[in-house]
Write an enzyme that holds these catalytic residues in place. Structure first.
Site, PDB file in Angstrom:
ATOM      1  N   ILE A 109       0.818  -1.209   0.000  1.00 32.12           N
ATOM      2  CA  ILE A 109       0.000   0.000   0.000  1.00 32.12           C
ATOM      3  C   ILE A 109       0.863   1.276   0.000  1.00 32.12           C
ATOM      4  O   ILE A 109       0.447   2.325  -0.473  1.00 32.12           O
ATOM      5  CB  ILE A 109      -0.989  -0.041   1.197  1.00 32.12           C
ATOM      6  N   SER A 167      -9.799   1.659  14.681  1.00 29.07           N
ATOM      7  CA  SER A 167      -9.740   0.710  15.795  1.00 29.07           C
ATOM      8  C   SER A 167     -10.138   1.348  17.105  1.00 29.07           C
ATOM      9  O   SER A 167      -9.907   2.549  17.326  1.00 29.07           O
ATOM     10  CB  SER A 167      -8.299   0.196  15.897  1.00 29.07           C
ATOM     11  N   TYR A 217       0.574   1.665  17.384  1.00 34.17           N
ATOM     12  CA  TYR A 217      -0.486   1.149  16.509  1.00 34.17           C
ATOM     13  C   TYR A 217      -1.725   2.045  16.597  1.00 34.17           C
ATOM     14  O   TYR A 217      -2.246   2.510  15.572  1.00 34.17           O
ATOM     15  CB  TYR A 217      -0.849  -0.291  16.899  1.00 34.17           C
ATOM     16  N   LYS A 239      -3.436   4.557  13.664  1.00 37.04           N
ATOM     17  CA  LYS A 239      -4.827   4.498  13.192  1.00 37.04           C
ATOM     18  C   LYS A 239      -5.508   5.859  13.367  1.00 37.04           C
ATOM     19  O   LYS A 239      -6.285   6.299  12.511  1.00 37.04           O
ATOM     20  CB  LYS A 239      -5.611   3.426  13.963  1.00 37.04           C
ATOM     21  N   ARG A 257     -13.022  -6.541  27.166  1.00 39.57           N
ATOM     22  CA  ARG A 257     -13.111  -6.122  25.772  1.00 39.57           C
ATOM     23  C   ARG A 257     -14.530  -6.303  25.252  1.00 39.57           C
ATOM     24  O   ARG A 257     -15.349  -6.989  25.861  1.00 39.57           O
ATOM     25  CB  ARG A 257     -12.173  -6.984  24.896  1.00 39.57           C
ATOM     26  N   ASP A 271      -1.759  -2.874  26.211  1.00 37.87           N
ATOM     27  CA  ASP A 271      -3.124  -3.379  26.412  1.00 37.87           C
ATOM     28  C   ASP A 271      -3.858  -2.553  27.480  1.00 37.87           C
ATOM     29  O   ASP A 271      -3.628  -2.750  28.679  1.00 37.87           O
ATOM     30  CB  ASP A 271      -3.090  -4.834  26.919  1.00 37.87           C
TER      31      ASP A 271
HETATM   32  N1  LIG Z   1      -8.556  -7.989  14.062  1.00 36.32           N
HETATM   33  C1  LIG Z   1      -8.999  -7.035  14.877  1.00 36.32           C
HETATM   34  O1  LIG Z   1      -9.504  -7.327  15.980  1.00 36.32           O
HETATM   35  C2  LIG Z   1      -8.949  -5.583  14.443  1.00 36.32           C
HETATM   36  C3  LIG Z   1      -9.461  -4.607  15.334  1.00 36.32           C
HETATM   37  C4  LIG Z   1      -9.425  -3.269  14.940  1.00 36.32           C
HETATM   38  C5  LIG Z   1      -8.924  -2.914  13.709  1.00 36.32           C
HETATM   39  N2  LIG Z   1      -8.418  -3.886  12.883  1.00 36.32           N
HETATM   40  C6  LIG Z   1      -7.885  -3.462  11.589  1.00 36.32           C
HETATM   41  O2  LIG Z   1      -8.503  -4.198  10.559  1.00 36.32           O
HETATM   42  C7  LIG Z   1      -7.608  -4.346   9.454  1.00 36.32           C
HETATM   43  C8  LIG Z   1      -7.576  -5.810   9.021  1.00 36.32           C
HETATM   44  O3  LIG Z   1      -7.195  -6.596  10.138  1.00 36.32           O
HETATM   45  P1  LIG Z   1      -7.147  -8.183  10.092  1.00 36.32           P
HETATM   46  O4  LIG Z   1      -7.444  -8.658  11.466  1.00 36.32           O
HETATM   47  O5  LIG Z   1      -7.912  -8.701   8.949  1.00 36.32           O
HETATM   48  O6  LIG Z   1      -5.575  -8.393   9.872  1.00 36.32           O
HETATM   49  P2  LIG Z   1      -4.785  -9.228   8.758  1.00 36.32           P
HETATM   50  O7  LIG Z   1      -3.344  -9.111   9.123  1.00 36.32           O
HETATM   51  O8  LIG Z   1      -5.369 -10.585   8.616  1.00 36.32           O
HETATM   52  O9  LIG Z   1      -5.099  -8.393   7.450  1.00 36.32           O
HETATM   53  C9  LIG Z   1      -4.302  -7.343   6.989  1.00 36.32           C
HETATM   54  C10 LIG Z   1      -4.101  -7.582   5.509  1.00 36.32           C
HETATM   55  O10 LIG Z   1      -3.336  -6.505   4.981  1.00 36.32           O
HETATM   56  C11 LIG Z   1      -2.229  -7.032   4.247  1.00 36.32           C
HETATM   57  N3  LIG Z   1      -1.158  -6.052   4.419  1.00 36.32           N
HETATM   58  C12 LIG Z   1      -0.452  -5.776   5.547  1.00 36.32           C
HETATM   59  N4  LIG Z   1       0.423  -4.784   5.309  1.00 36.32           N
HETATM   60  C13 LIG Z   1       0.250  -4.433   4.016  1.00 36.32           C
HETATM   61  C14 LIG Z   1       0.863  -3.463   3.175  1.00 36.32           C
HETATM   62  N5  LIG Z   1       1.822  -2.662   3.645  1.00 36.32           N
HETATM   63  N6  LIG Z   1       0.451  -3.381   1.887  1.00 36.32           N
HETATM   64  C15 LIG Z   1      -0.512  -4.201   1.401  1.00 36.32           C
HETATM   65  N7  LIG Z   1      -1.122  -5.143   2.138  1.00 36.32           N
HETATM   66  C16 LIG Z   1      -0.741  -5.235   3.445  1.00 36.32           C
HETATM   67  C17 LIG Z   1      -1.917  -8.378   4.853  1.00 36.32           C
HETATM   68  O11 LIG Z   1      -1.276  -9.277   3.967  1.00 36.32           O
HETATM   69  C18 LIG Z   1      -3.310  -8.861   5.227  1.00 36.32           C
HETATM   70  O12 LIG Z   1      -3.927  -9.573   4.169  1.00 36.32           O
HETATM   71  C19 LIG Z   1      -6.266  -3.808   9.913  1.00 36.32           C
HETATM   72  O13 LIG Z   1      -6.118  -2.504   9.413  1.00 36.32           O
HETATM   73  C20 LIG Z   1      -6.400  -3.775  11.425  1.00 36.32           C
HETATM   74  O14 LIG Z   1      -5.604  -2.784  12.004  1.00 36.32           O
HETATM   75  C21 LIG Z   1      -8.421  -5.211  13.216  1.00 36.32           C
END
Ligand SMILES: NC(=O)c1ccc[n+]([C@@H]2O[C@H](COP(=O)([O-])OP(=O)(O)OC[C@H]3O[C@@H](n4cnc5c(N)ncnc54)[C@H](O)[C@@H]3O)[C@@H](O)[C@H]2O)c1
Length: 335
Positions: free
Chosen positions: A52, A117, A141, A145, A218, A284
């Site tokens: 990205i 988030s 982190y 965000k 949570r 945390d």
């Molecule tokens: N899982 C949670 O509880 C949670 C909570 C709040 C926010 N989020 C946000 O949701 C989003 C997705 O989270 P997730 O749990 O599916 O995580 P994940 O790691 O499974 O998904 C992230 C995806 O982004 C891709 N990625 C990472 N860095 C990249 C880059 N520089 N360029 C292109 N692709 C890249 C990864 O390969 C992956 O497919 C994230 O932005 C995360 O911060 C997740």
């Protein structure tokens, strides 16, 4: 016209791909596959492989087909890791969002849904956070965000045609499909499942937080319910509706880590095994629970899946042969 999902091969993104396809909406993915899996995305969905932060890769993904809107999930997500590697998090989450906004502006793509988030809030003051509560993130982190939200807000001021919203997810768990599994090395469900699969007692990190049972509290939301919220956001933007700049996406119910672990042990039939407590992890906060009233009112969205159903869905997906094999590969890569 397609919606482009950055990070669409990840745990949450691939559930959103499923929701879009179930609604007969075209979707394409941009992902560097650093933590995502090509096999989470159906074969007939195009996956552009690239980072990205790489303007050329983002441009190529836009140019391959007409794009009407973007759901931006790509980035790094572990608060604890971000404490030790802040520059990596700022590069992926802040620089990546800046590059994406520039590429969108150059092509007049003016609909954006951003993965934010609950980590942007930090430790809460009251019982429940609303979208207007102060944002005081406690990790790089969470900060990255929050800066992502600011970048989008400022770009929309400079470019009023940009219509957007940031969805502030609380703790995302479950599996809406046996094909998609959370293989995260740090999230609670996979940590507990991994221990149980090895016949070990799971760990609860921190038993001295100022919460009723000493473990973190949570707000857990099912990943398929969350995916549905993204679909609704995209539909509302397509219909020309103005959305609020941010929405909490949770169930508005605080559940402690001990309660979760006990529910998992009950579902799996391992009550007798019990669990251990371990020291706190960095980054945390003690308690984060959010009000989802705004999204319920504006989207007509309600989280339908309860805690037990989330555990059952996640455990079923965890135990497929494909998931087991992926875990073995992940273990080898981590060793
Ligand atoms: N899982 C949670 O509880 C949670 C909570 C709040 C926010 N989020 C946000 O949701 C989003 C997705 O989270 P997730 O749990 O599916 O995580 P994940 O790691 O499974 O998904 C992230 C995806 O982004 C891709 N990625 C990472 N860095 C990249 C880059 N520089 N360029 C292109 N692709 C890249 C990864 O390969 C992956 O497919 C994230 O932005 C995360 O911060 C997740």
């Amino acid at each position: 016209m397609a919606w482009l999902l950055t990070g669409g091969a990840g745990y949450i993104g691939s559930h959103i791909v499923e929701a879009f396809r179930a609604a007969d909406r075209e979707v394409v993915v941009l992902d560097d596959l650093s933590s995502g899996f090509r096999e989470f995305v159906p074969d007939d969905v195009v996956v552009h492989e690239g980072r990205i932060e790489d303007a050329a890769a983002v441009a190529a993904a836009f140019e391959a087909q007409p794009v009407e809107g973007v759901i931006h999930l790509a980035g790094l997500k572990y608060a604890g890791e971000s404490v030790n590697a802040p520059l990596d998090f700022y590069r992926a989450n802040v620089e990546g969002t800046r590059v994406l906004l520039r590429q969108m502006a150059e092509r007049d793509v003016d609909r954006l849904v951003f993965s934010s988030s609950s980590a942007t809030y930090g430790t809460m003051e009251g019982e429940i956070v609303t979208e207007d509560s102060p944002q005081r993130p406690e990790s790089p982190y969470g900060e990255s965000k929050l800066i992502g939200e600011w970048l989008i807000r400022d770009q929309a001021r400079a470019r009023p045609s940009l219509r957007h919203t940031s969805l502030r997810y609380f703790n995302v768990v479950g599996s809406g499909s046996d094909r998609i599994v959370d293989h995260s090395p740090y999230n609670l469900f996979p940590l507990v499942f991994r221990a149980l699969s090895r016949g070990e007692r799971p760990k609860v990190f921190g038993d001295d937080y100022p919460t009723p049972d000493g473990s973190c509290v949570r707000d857990y939301v099912d990943v398929a319910d969350l995916a549905e919220a993204h679909l609704r956001a995209a539909v509302l933007l397509d219909e020309g509706r103005e959305l609020a700049p941010s929405y909490n996406v949770g169930r508005g119910e605080g559940v402690s880590v001990r309660q979760i672990v006990e529910t998992i042990l009950a579902v799996v039939g391992e009550d007798a095994l019990g669990y251990d407590t371990a020291p706190r992890r960095g980054g945390d906060p003690a308690r984060i629970v959010g009000s989802a009233r705004r999204i319920e009112e504006d989207f007509g969205w309600k989280p339908g899946t309860d805690l037990r159903a989330m555990v059952e869905g996640a455990w079923a997906a965890w135990n497929t042969p494909e998931a087991r094999e992926r875990e073995v590969r992940q273990d080898a890569a981590r060793a």
